[in-house]
Design a protein around this motif. Structure first.
Motif, PDB file in Angstrom:
ATOM      1  N   SER A 160       1.030  -1.294   0.044  1.00 20.71           N
ATOM      2  CA  SER A 160       0.008   0.021  -0.435  1.00 20.71           C
ATOM      3  C   SER A 160       0.886   1.016  -0.089  1.00 20.71           C
ATOM      4  CB  SER A 160      -0.899   0.165   1.339  1.00 20.71           C
ATOM      5  OG  SER A 160      -1.893  -1.267   0.817  1.00 20.71           O
ATOM      6  N   ASP A 161       2.092   1.306  -0.597  1.00 21.74           N
ATOM      7  CA  ASP A 161       3.093   2.198  -0.723  1.00 21.74           C
ATOM      8  C   ASP A 161       2.809   2.978  -1.878  1.00 21.74           C
ATOM      9  OD1 ASP A 161       5.035   4.418  -0.995  1.00 21.74           O
ATOM     10  OD2 ASP A 161       6.744   2.540  -1.016  1.00 21.74           O
ATOM     11  N   TRP A 162       1.428   3.382  -2.516  1.00 17.55           N
ATOM     12  CA  TRP A 162       0.476   4.408  -3.001  1.00 17.55           C
ATOM     13  C   TRP A 162       1.677   5.450  -3.605  1.00 17.55           C
ATOM     14  CZ3 TRP A 162      -1.826   1.133  -4.834  1.00 17.55           C
ATOM     15  CH2 TRP A 162      -2.359   0.068  -4.287  1.00 17.55           C
ATOM     16  N   LYS A 195      -3.271  11.802  -5.242  1.00 15.45           N
ATOM     17  CA  LYS A 195      -3.546  13.716  -3.635  1.00 15.45           C
ATOM     18  C   LYS A 195      -2.600  14.351  -3.081  1.00 15.45           C
ATOM     19  CE  LYS A 195      -8.561  12.602  -3.808  1.00 15.45           C
ATOM     20  NZ  LYS A 195     -10.007  12.634  -2.577  1.00 15.45           N
ATOM     21  N   SER A 196      -1.973  13.528  -2.569  1.00 17.04           N
ATOM     22  CA  SER A 196      -0.376  14.126  -2.304  1.00 17.04           C
ATOM     23  C   SER A 196       0.991  14.295  -3.108  1.00 17.04           C
ATOM     24  CB  SER A 196       0.267  12.882  -0.951  1.00 17.04           C
ATOM     25  OG  SER A 196       0.366  12.224  -1.623  1.00 17.04           O
ATOM     26  N   PHE A 197       0.768  14.958  -4.321  1.00 20.46           N
ATOM     27  CA  PHE A 197       1.670  15.335  -4.532  1.00 20.46           C
ATOM     28  C   PHE A 197       1.588  16.272  -5.469  1.00 20.46           C
ATOM     29  CE2 PHE A 197       2.941  10.391  -5.408  1.00 20.46           C
ATOM     30  CZ  PHE A 197       3.125   9.852  -5.453  1.00 20.46           C
ATOM     31  N   TYR A 228      -8.050  17.098  -7.928  1.00 16.38           N
ATOM     32  CA  TYR A 228      -7.246  17.964  -7.181  1.00 16.38           C
ATOM     33  C   TYR A 228      -8.195  19.146  -6.466  1.00 16.38           C
ATOM     34  CZ  TYR A 228      -2.882  16.789  -7.730  1.00 16.38           C
ATOM     35  OH  TYR A 228      -1.334  16.494  -8.060  1.00 16.38           O
ATOM     36  N   VAL A 229      -9.796  19.165  -7.152  1.00 17.64           N
ATOM     37  CA  VAL A 229     -10.609  19.588  -6.285  1.00 17.64           C
ATOM     38  C   VAL A 229     -11.312  19.375  -5.159  1.00 17.64           C
ATOM     39  CG1 VAL A 229     -13.673  19.829  -6.814  1.00 17.64           C
ATOM     40  CG2 VAL A 229     -12.194  19.514  -8.924  1.00 17.64           C
TER      41      VAL A 229
END
Length: 929
Positions: A160-162, A195-197, A228-229
C-alpha cells in the motif's frame, strides 16, 4: 538464445552438448570430463558448471553446490549465484543471502538476476526494508530489465505504498510512453492515490501523453483535475494545467468539451469569494485564456464575458490574443446559464459573506432577492406625497384598512390566512394578530419592512403584490424607500393630489425613477378630484394635468379619483390596474427581472462598501471618543479623590476640635468637683473609714458630672457636627450627580448613577447616640492610692480617730489635702476611659468617609476600565481590518466581477457593440467608489 539467457535459465550445458547428447546429459558431461582430463592442459570449470546445472534441475542441490564450488574463471560469479539459488531451494536463506551479497560483477545481467533473487529472498523473510532497498536500486539502474518494474509495482501495491507506486508509474510512463503505464497511473488517480503529490509533478507525464495519445491525455487531465478539486493544492493544479495548455495546440473543440466544462466549474469556484485577489491574479488570466481556447465558438459567451469583465477590472491582465478573441466571439455565441439562478446564488454568497463579517445583509435581503425569482407575481408599487391620501387608494383596492399611518414599506400579498412578517437585515418576527399589525406599522427603523399576507380575491386573481411606500413631502431624501424597492417593482402607481398635481419635486423624482428603470410602466391616480365641483372645470383641469404629465411620460395613463367615494369606485381602480399593469410574456418578464436583480445586487454591494467604511470610521470614532472620556473621567476621579481628602481633613478636624473642647472641660472641671467634696467632712466624721466614703462620693460626683453636664454638651456638639457632615455630603452628592448627568449626556445614555453611600451617616448617628446616651465608668481609685500623704492620713485616722480631742486635727488635715490636691492622675484616668470609644470612632472616620465616596469612584473606575477595553478592542478590530483588508475587499471585488460578467452577457445578447458595453462599466465603477 544468448549465452546470458542460457546462464539465467541454467541451461548453459546445452551449449556444450550436441543435440543427440541432450537426451542423457549426465553421461555426456561425464564422458566430456574424462576426455578433458586426458589433455595436457585442461579446463574443467565449464563442464563442472554444466554438471551443476543438471544436478540442480534434478533437485540434487548438494551435488550441484559441490560442482559449482569447483568452478573458476569467467563462470565463477555465475556459479556463486547458482550456489545461492541452491541454498535458497534448500531453505537455507541466510547462506543464500551471503552468497548473493558476495557477488560483485560488472555484468548488468548478473547484477539484475542477483538483485531479483535477493528481492524474492527478502520478501520471503518479510524484510520490507531490505526489499525496498533492493527493488528501488533495480528500478533506478535497470528499469528496462524484464519484470523489474512489474515486480516493483506489485510490491508497492502489496505494501500500500502508493507514493512509490505513483512515482514508478509516472517515471515508466515518461520512459516507455506505454499506454499500459497510462492505464496504471489513471487507476491510481481515480482511486485518489495522487492527491498528496504537488500538481506540477505530473507536468512532464501529461506533456508526454499529449504527444503520444491526446485521448489518453484528456482522460488523465480530467482524472487529475477532479482529484484536486476541494484540496489545498487546487490552485497549484490550475497553474499547472494552465502552463500545459498555454504550450499545446487544440484541434476539434468537441474533443475538449469536458476540459472546457472543468475550466468553467473551476472558474466559478475561484470567484465565489473564498480566494484572495493575489491568488487569483496568478491563476485566472491564464485560466480564462485556456478556457476560451478549448471552448467551441457556440458556447464561448461565458468565457468571453469573463475575460472582458476581468480585463475591465484589472486592466492589461489578459493577453492581447485572448482579449481580441473574446471581443470577437462575445457576439457570436450563447450561454445556457439561467440568469435568475445565477444572481440568486450570487445573492446567497453575498449574504453568507456579509453575515460572517458582521454586516447587515440577511433576512430582508434574501427575501427581496427571492422575490425576483417569483415570475408569476407582479409587483405594483404605490407611492405618493403625504397630502395625496395615497392610503385611500391602497385600501380601496384591497377593500381592507391596511395602508395609512405606516412609517415603513408594507408589501401585501394574497394568502388564505392573515399573517404579518416584520423583516429586517438582522431578524424576522411573525404575528397573526391585527392589533400587533397596528403597532408594527408605527415602527420607524429604516431597515424594516412589513410583509402582510391577507385573503384578497383581487390580488389572487391578478397575481398582484402591492408595495405600499410611506408618504413623503416631496423631498428627494424622503423617497429613499421608493428607490430601495424600485428594482422589484413591475409597475409604479403614483398618486397625485388634485389640489397640487404633479409638482416640480414630484416630477424631478419620477424623472429619476424613469432614468433608473426606463422600462418600468408608470401610471397616475389623480386623487381628490371631487374638490372641483364644476364638471367643465374638472374636465379642463384633468386635460391640463394629463398634458403636463404626458410631456415627460407619454405612455402614462391617468385615473381621476374621488377618495370620498372610495368604496363605490374600487372597481374603477381595479380595472385601471388590470388594463395598465398586465403581464408581458414570461420570457420578457424573466429578462426584466434579471436586469432588475442585477441593479439590486449592485446597490447591495455599494451599500456593503459603505458599511465597511462606516465600520472603520466607527472604530476610529470609538477610539477618539473613549480616549477623550478617559481624560474627562480620570480628571473627575482625581477631583473626587481630592474632595474626599478635603472632606476627611475638614470633618475630622471639626470632630477633633469638639473632642478637644470636651477634654479641656473635663480636665478643668473634674479637679474642681473633687475639691468640693471637702464639704462632706466635719469634726464628727468617722476618720477611720472616711477615705472609703470619700472615694465613693467622689466617684459619684464624677459620674453625675459626666451624665448631667459633659455628655449632654458633647451630644449637642456632635449632633451639630453630624448636621455639618450631612450638609457637606448632600452638597457633594449634588455635585457628583450634576457631573454624572453631564457624563450621561456625553454617553447618550444613563451610564452613571453615582450614588454615594449615605449609610455612613446612619452608622455615625447610631454610634454617637450610643456613646452619648449613657456612660458608666469604672470606679476610680481616688483615696485608696499608695502615696505618702494618703498613707499618713489613713494611718492617723485609724490611730486617732477614736479620740475626740484629735478629730479637729484630722478634719483639718483631710480638708487641707482634698482642697489642695491636683488630681492629675485621676483626671488622666477618667479622660482615657471616657474618650476611649470617641478616639476609636475618630480613627474610623477616614475609612468611613472613603466608603461614602467609594461607590461613585468605583463606578467611574469601571467606566475607565470599559473605555480601555473598548479602545483596545477597537484598535484590535482596526488592525484586523487593515491586516485583513484583502479578506474584505477581495470578495467584494469578486462579487462585482461576477455581476459585471453577467451584465456583459446580457448586453451581448442585445447585439450592441463592445464599446457601448464598456461605457456602462465606467458608471458602475464610479458608483462603487
Amino acid at each position: 538464445m544468448t549465452i546470458e539467457r542460457h546462464l539465467i535459465q541454467k541451461e548453459y550445458y546445452e551449449t556444450l552438448l550436441s543435440e543427440e547428447n541432450l537426451s542423457n546429459p549426465i553421461m555426456a558431461l561425464g564422458e566430456a570430463l574424462l576426455e578433458e582430463q586426458k589433455q595436457e592442459v585442461y579446463e574443467l570449470s565449464f563442464i563442472r558448471f554444466s554438471q551443476g546445472e543438471i544436478y540442480f534441475h534434478n533437485k540434487d542441490f548438494e551435488a550441484a553446490i559441490y560442482k559449482w564450488e569447483n568452478v573458476n574463471g569467467e563462470l565463477e560469479l555465475w556459479a556463486k549465484k547458482n550456489i545461492g539459488d541452491a541454498y535458497y531451494e534448500l531453505g537455507l536463506l541466510s547462506i543464500a543471502e551471503e552468497m548473493y551479497t558476495a557477488i560483485d560483477s560488472e555484468s548488468s545481467t548478473l547484477t539484475a538476476e542477483v538483485g531479483l533473487k535477493l528481492f524474492s529472498l527478502y520478501k520471503e523473510q518479510q524484510n520490507s526494508e531490505r526489499s525496498y532497498e533492493v527493488i528501488k536500486n533495480l528500478v533506478s539502474f535497470q528499469p528496462s530489465y524484464p519484470n523489474v518494474t512489474l515486480l516493483a509495482r506489485e510490491f508497492y501495491e502489496e505494501q500500500s505504498d502508493w507514493k512509490s507506486a505513483v512515482e514508478l508509474a509516472v517515471d515508466e510512463a515518461i520512459r516507455t510512453e506505454s499506454l499500459k503505464w497510462f492505464d496504471t497511473l489513471k487507476k491510481y488517480v481515480d482511486k485518489g492515490y495522487t492527491k498528496s503529490f504537488a500538481p506540477d509533478y505530473f507536468y512532464q507525464v501529461l506533456i508526454t501523453f499529449y504527444k503520444v495519445d491526446q485521448l489518453h491525455f484528456k482522460q488523465l487531465v480530467c482524472a487529475l483535475w477532479k482529484s484536486y478539486v476541494g484540496q489545498d493544492s487546487h490552485l497549484a493544479w490550475v497553474k499547472t494545467i494552465n502552463n500545459i495548455f498555454l504550450n499545446v495546440e487544440v484541434g476539434l473543440y468537441e474533443y475538449w468539451q469536458e476540459i472546457s466544462r472543468l475550466y468553467e466549474e473551476t472558474y466559478v469556484e475561484l470567484i465565489n469569494g473564498q480566494y484572495t485577489m493575489r491568488d487569483l491574479h496568478d491563476v485566472v488570466p491564464h485560466l480564462l485564456a485556456n478556457w476560451l481556447k478549448v471552448t467551441s465558438q457556440a458556447r464561448s459567451l461565458f468565457p468571453s464575458a469573463a475575460i472582458l469583465a476581468w480585463n475591465e477590472q484589472f486592466t492589461s491582465s489578459i493577453a492581447s490574443p485572448a482579449l481580441q478573441e473574446a471581443e470577437r466571439l462575445i457576439f457570436e455565441s450563447s450561454s445556457d446559464i439561467d440568469g435568475l439562478t445565477y444572481f440568486l446564488e450570487l445573492g446567497e454568497n453575498i449574504t453568507k459573506w456579509g453575515r460572517h463579517h458582521g454586516l447587515e445583509v440577511g433576512y430582508k435581503f434574501n427575501w427581496l432577492a427571492s422575490s425576483f425569482a417569483d415570475l408569476k407575481t407582479k409587483y405594483v408599487m404605490v407611492a405618493g406625497a403625504m397630502q395625496s391620501d395615497k392610503a385611500s387608494i391602497v385600501n380601496a383596492v384591497l377593500n381592507e384598512h391596511i395602508a395609512g399611518g405606516n412609517n415603513v414599506p408594507i408589501l401585501v400579498f394574497h394568502d388564505e390566512e392573515f399573517k404579518v412578517n416584520q423583516r429586517s437585515s438582522k431578524e424576522m418576527n411573525t404575528s397573526t394578530e391585527w392589533h400587533s399589525f397596528s403597532k408594527l406599522k408605527e415602527v420607524s427603523e429604516a431597515d424594516t419592512c412589513l410583509e402582510v399576507r391577507v385573503p384578497n380575491r383581487f390580488l389572487q386573481d391578478q397575481h398582484y403584490g402591492l408595495i405600499d411606500i410611506p408618504g413623503f413631502h416631496g423631498q428627494m431624501d424622503e423617497a429613499e424607500y421608493m428607490f430601495e424597492y424600485l428594482p422589484i417593482a413591475d409597475g409604479l402607481l403614483f398618486v397625485l393630489d388634485a389640489n397640487q398635481p404633479f409638482t416640480e419635486k414630484e416630477r424631478d423624482m419620477l424623472l429619476l425613477v424613469k432614468k433608473q428603470a426606463p422600462e418600468l410602466p408608470i401610471h397616475f391616480v389623480l386623487n381628490k378630484v371631487n374638490a372641483l365641483e364644476d364638471e367643465r372645470e374638472m374636465e379642463r383641469f384633468i386635460e391640463e394635468t394629463s398634458a403636463y404629465i404626458h410631456a415627460d411620460f407619454p405612455k402614462a395613463s391617468i385615473l381621476p379619483y374621488a377618495s370620498v367615494y372610495e368604496l363605490d369606485e374600487r372597481g374603477s381602480i381595479a380595472r385601471f390596474m388590470k388594463e395598465n399593469f398586465h403581464f408581458t410574456s414570461l420570457q420578457n418578464n424573466r429578462e426584466r427581472r434579471i436586469s432588475s436583480l442585477l441593479t439590486f445586487i449592485r446597490k447591495t454591494l455599494s451599500d456593503l462598501l459603505k458599511q465597511r467604511a462606516e465600520q472603520e470610521s466607527g472604530y476610529v470614532q470609538a477610539i477618539h471618543w473613549n480616549e477623550d472620556m478617559l481624560v474627562r473621567v480620570n480628571g473627575f476621579i482625581n477631583t473626587l479623590e481630592d474632595k474626599e481628602s478635603e472632606a476627611v481633613h475638614e470633618l475630622v478636624n471639626v470632630y477633633q476640635g469638639i473632642k478637644d473642647q470636651m477634654k479641656q472641660a473635663l480636665t478643668k472641671n473634674l479637679p474642681k468637683l473633687l475639691r468640693e467634696c471637702s464639704s462632706m467632712l466635719n469634726e464628727e466624721s468617722d476618720f477611720r473609714r472616711i477615705h472609703l466614703e470619700l472615694n465613693k462620693k467622689m466617684n459619684e460626683k464624677i459620674q453625675e458630672y459626666i451624665e448631667k453636664d459633659l455628655l449632654p454638651e458633647f451630644r449637642a456638639s456632635l449632633h451639630d457636627w453630624m448636621k455639618q457632615c450631612n450638609d457637606h455630603f448632600t452638597d457633594m452628592q449634588s455635585y457628583i450627580e450634576d457631573m454624572g448627568n453631564s457624563f450621561n449626556e456625553m454617553y447618550e445614555k444613563e451610564r452613571f448613577m453615582l450614588q454615594c453611600d449615605f449609610k455612613v451617616l446612619d452608622d455615625w448617628k447610631r454610634d454617637i447616640n450610643r456613646m452619648t446616651t449613657r456612660m458608666q465608668l469604672e470606679e476610680e481609685n481616688i483615696f485608696l492610692r499608695v502615696n505618702p500623704a494618703q498613707i499618713l492620713l489613713k494611718s492617723a485616722g485609724k490611730i486617732f480617730g477614736s479620740f475626740s480631742q484629735n478629730k479637729t486635727m484630722l478634719y483639718n488635715q483631710y480638708k487641707k489635702y482634698i482642697e489642695n490636691e491636683e488630681y492629675e492622675d485621676v483626671t488622666a484616668s477618667v479622660l482615657n476611659k471616657f474618650f476611649l470609644q470617641f478616639d476609636l470612632f475618630e480613627k474610623s472616620l477616614e475609612v468611613d468617609i472613603h466608603l461614602f465616596f467609594e461607590p461613585p469612584i468605583q463606578e467611574l473606575h469601571g467606566a475607565v476600565e470599559e473605555s480601555h477595553e473598548t479602545i483596545e478592542r477597537s484598535k484590535n478590530a482596526l488592525n484586523e481590518m487593515k491586516e485583513s483588508l484583502t479578506v474584505y475587499s477581495d470578495p467584494l471585488s469578486v462579487f462585482q466581477l461576477r455581476l459585471r460578467q453577467y451584465e456583459i452577457m446580457l448586453q451581448a445578447e442585445e447585439s450592441v457593440t463592445y464599446e457601448e458595453i464598456k461605457s456602462t462599466s465606467v458608471d458602475h465603477s464610479e458608483s462603487y467608489s
